[in-house]
Motif scaffolding. Sequence first.
Motif: not given
Length: 423
Positions: A318, A320, A356, A358, A388, A410
């Motif tokens: 992940k 972000h 993930e 972002n 995502k 997401l």
Amino acid sequence: MISRKTVKKKRIKKNGLNSNKPVPSVKLSDLLTVYQKICKESCYLPSPSVVRDLQKYITLNKFLVKFIMFPDADHQSYLLEPLIKSIRNVHYTFIKELYLWKIPLQHSHVATLALMLEKGDYKMTTLELEDCNIGAYSIARLSQSFQNHNLVNLVLDFNEFGDEGVEGLCNGLKGNSSIIKLSLNYCGVTDKSGKILGRTISSTAIREVYLDSNKLGPEGVRSLLEPFVEQSIIEVIERRQEKEKKEAEAAKLATERDAKSQQELLQEMKNATNNKENGRKSATSRSTYLPVGLRKKKKKRKKKVIPLPPGVGAWVSKLHIADNGLDLSLYHDTSAPLGIMMMLKNFIANSIYLTELNLDGNLIGDLGGLEIRDGLIMRKAAKLSQLKILIGVRMQTETLTKILKLSGRLQKKRRKIQKKKLI
């Protein structure tokens, strides 16, 4: 010979009410009493949330593992030090999670917390110090306690310790094999910290990285991504080699199977000829004359192979980096932003562990959108898991629609503090 009475007494002593095990209500009552006493002696108010949770679990006769402290409605702040002293005085080793929201921490308070973490008795897994006004020097001291600890989740959001604090934190995280989640949202991190963060994450077990609303910029993002992209390319090479190895093994097995089936067929034909010469009818079934490869076999169920999580390395699941000033329009030369977005494309297309991403709040434009779209197409072709993704909408509608179609959604997570009713 041992009598039944002696055996019964031994069983009672062994299982007998577990006298050596602490009773939750008694242990928590001692902790509550000591906490209130230390707060009174220090002329500070005890945290209502801590007192309320202690009283609740005393009634339930269960151990309290999650401690939460935050200001009340009147903005009355509370201190952490009395709670840490109470935990250590009572030797309450059942604490697993500590959450502090908007509780100002001086260096002495951080040092007290670090000393408790350095003790091997307190197996804390989650530490969340959000908006606690922690400075760079205090972060460096706290990170020294991470070397020999079981900490898994570390959240330091809204503490603006900047690049100096990141350097001190990374020095303490070197070689760490327990921390999985690292969150540094709104910490004033600039492009200077991109390289040291990437190097540190790739040499630890950190898998979830949250760096939203900082100032990494294009160069900081590039430095951060470099070790992750390199690892994803290595993963592609390893997968290709493994595929070639399996294909070679399958071809070898097929060749051996064909050779064996031909030998069996020749032997069966020879036996049939001998039987005919002797005037005996062969009782051999028709299926035995078929090559082994053509005979029906029972299908075996395939067992699901769950891949083990990797150890220390640049395996990020992940990432972000929303609102980090990744504005590609700042470059006059198109080759620079293209290089950054190609790194992102390769990371998306090749990383088997990435789940993930972002990028919301960054102006990547049409050029960046096309690269991300191509990365998602390549990822789908490689039969990797769906990614995502959260991305800005300032690009062509066709490109954005394709990205949304190829990826999962997401959603932004917002934490809400609910007021507990006093019973």
